[in-house]
Design an enzyme around this catalytic site. Sequence first.
Site, short mmCIF file in Angstrom:
data_model
loop_
_atom_site.label_atom_id
_atom_site.label_comp_id
_atom_site.label_asym_id
_atom_site.label_seq_id
_atom_site.Cartn_x
_atom_site.Cartn_y
_atom_site.Cartn_z
N GLU A 88 -19.92 -27.71 43.55
CA GLU A 88 -20.00 -26.73 44.63
C GLU A 88 -21.29 -25.95 44.65
OE1 GLU A 88 -16.27 -24.98 43.17
OE2 GLU A 88 -17.38 -23.11 43.24
N CYS A 112 -16.16 -19.83 28.98
CA CYS A 112 -16.05 -18.39 29.25
C CYS A 112 -14.69 -18.09 29.90
CB CYS A 112 -17.18 -17.92 30.18
SG CYS A 112 -18.82 -18.19 29.48
N CYS A 115 -14.31 -17.57 33.83
CA CYS A 115 -15.02 -18.49 34.73
C CYS A 115 -14.17 -19.71 35.07
CB CYS A 115 -16.32 -18.93 34.08
SG CYS A 115 -17.30 -20.00 35.14
N GLY A 160 -21.63 -25.14 35.55
CA GLY A 160 -22.44 -25.72 34.50
C GLY A 160 -23.33 -24.72 33.79
N GLU A 161 -23.76 -25.11 32.61
CA GLU A 161 -24.70 -24.29 31.83
C GLU A 161 -26.05 -25.03 31.88
OE1 GLU A 161 -25.29 -21.41 30.27
OE2 GLU A 161 -27.17 -22.37 29.72
N SER A 215 -26.44 -14.17 30.95
CA SER A 215 -25.09 -13.66 31.16
C SER A 215 -24.62 -13.02 29.86
CB SER A 215 -24.15 -14.82 31.54
OG SER A 215 -24.64 -15.42 32.72
N LEU A 216 -24.73 -11.71 29.81
CA LEU A 216 -24.43 -11.01 28.56
C LEU A 216 -22.95 -10.59 28.54
CD1 LEU A 216 -26.05 -10.22 26.05
CD2 LEU A 216 -26.37 -7.95 27.05
N CYS A 334 -17.79 -18.80 40.61
CA CYS A 334 -18.03 -20.12 40.01
C CYS A 334 -16.79 -20.97 39.88
CB CYS A 334 -18.57 -19.93 38.60
SG CYS A 334 -20.00 -18.91 38.58
N1 SAH Z 1 -23.63 -21.03 32.75
C1 SAH Z 1 -24.57 -20.14 33.34
C2 SAH Z 1 -24.63 -20.20 34.85
C3 SAH Z 1 -23.37 -20.31 35.65
S1 SAH Z 1 -22.40 -18.92 35.93
C4 SAH Z 1 -24.34 -18.74 32.86
O1 SAH Z 1 -23.42 -18.52 32.06
O2 SAH Z 1 -25.09 -17.85 33.21
C5 SAH Z 1 -23.32 -17.80 36.90
C6 SAH Z 1 -22.90 -16.36 36.66
O3 SAH Z 1 -21.59 -16.07 37.22
C7 SAH Z 1 -22.80 -16.03 35.20
O4 SAH Z 1 -23.35 -14.76 34.96
C8 SAH Z 1 -21.30 -16.03 34.97
O5 SAH Z 1 -20.98 -15.35 33.81
C9 SAH Z 1 -20.80 -15.41 36.25
N2 SAH Z 1 -19.40 -15.60 36.52
C10 SAH Z 1 -18.61 -16.64 36.21
N3 SAH Z 1 -17.35 -16.44 36.61
C11 SAH Z 1 -17.34 -15.25 37.21
C12 SAH Z 1 -16.32 -14.47 37.81
N4 SAH Z 1 -15.08 -14.90 37.88
N5 SAH Z 1 -16.67 -13.27 38.33
C13 SAH Z 1 -17.95 -12.83 38.25
N6 SAH Z 1 -18.94 -13.51 37.70
C14 SAH Z 1 -18.64 -14.70 37.16
#
Ligand code: SAH
Length: 346
Positions: A88, A112, A115, A160-161, A215-216, A334
Amino acid sequence: MLNLLDLSYDELEQVLRGLNQPKYRVSQLYDALVLYKEPNKITNIPKSLIDILSNQYIFLPLKIYKSITSKDGTTKFLYKLKDGNLIEGVLMKYKYGNTLCVSTQVGCRMGCKFCASTLGGLIRNLTNGEILAQVLCVNAYLEGTRDKRQITNVVLMGSGEPLDNYNNVIKFLRCVADKRGIGISQRNISLSTCGLVDKIDQLKEENLQITLTISLHAPNDQIRKQIMPIANKYSIKEIIDSSKRYFIKTKRRIVFEYALIEGKNDSYDCADELSTLMRGFSNHVNLIPLNEVKERGLKGTTKHRAYAFMERLKEHNVSATIRRTMGEDIEGACGQLRAKVLSDIQ
Ligand code: SAH
């Protein structure tokens, strides 16, 4: 079969040279690829050459399978890949241009807790051409060309990462910025990672102008481990140290993503602890109201509390904003749309 878009401009030149083609064919063909044209619509190239290439290469590695536009104009795309997998993307319209959020893997193995992309684990990496195709396909969908780009900014924040698919992502970054192609400035590209420290150190040596986003989501390892399994591998200290090295080398400000989760990471104590981490280098904190994912059972912080958290950071002189939520009504977070369509299909 290989995708033609997996080839860089220079590699395409070699292939055409091998087929005894004149040099101008390279730009003709690359122009057609940038416009994301079906092979039978490429009329300025001899059909015999198109046929030879079609026997060896896929021209269009993905198609838009479904799109939904929300009230605020955000469009969510579901693309179908040649092997039937779905990925997507999200198109966000801003005053300064259009940002496309691209996926780098089918699924994700980072796990995570908040996510949706990671719910079914990692299926496979996307090739660089499949990542580029997302940009070209939506640009063409919006009737953009190379000179009148409809996509001005790209964020690697779909499923994806990115740093877990390192080589393909780096090749994508070089190809998407190539002026002979779609030519999106690297300064308009953000790569978001959950913090793979070794790869961040590698990335800083690539001579790219992109923005690194980390993404902390937590101010200490104890909280981070509860929501991000990767925290068991790399500590926050290691992540901050590597982002400082990245900043020193590239002079690019580091952006930290922090999704506010009720009762988990949204207290004043958390804000204070986060502020301490942000000292001593150029950075910005992007506060994200959590998009709740049904399957995950975590709740987003209230608006009021999110503002209080931001103000607290600002009192400590930390640059921070709350990211505007877009596309909430269309499952904009995501992996949400893919998860929904997959569960509808099954
Ligand atoms: N894997 C990478 C990029 C993909 S996620 C990463 O971890 O950064 C892109 C961003 O969306 C990341 O900051 C992730 O933590 C955040 N994200 C994922 N699921 C989410 C959710 N349900 N609500 C808000 N942010 C979310």
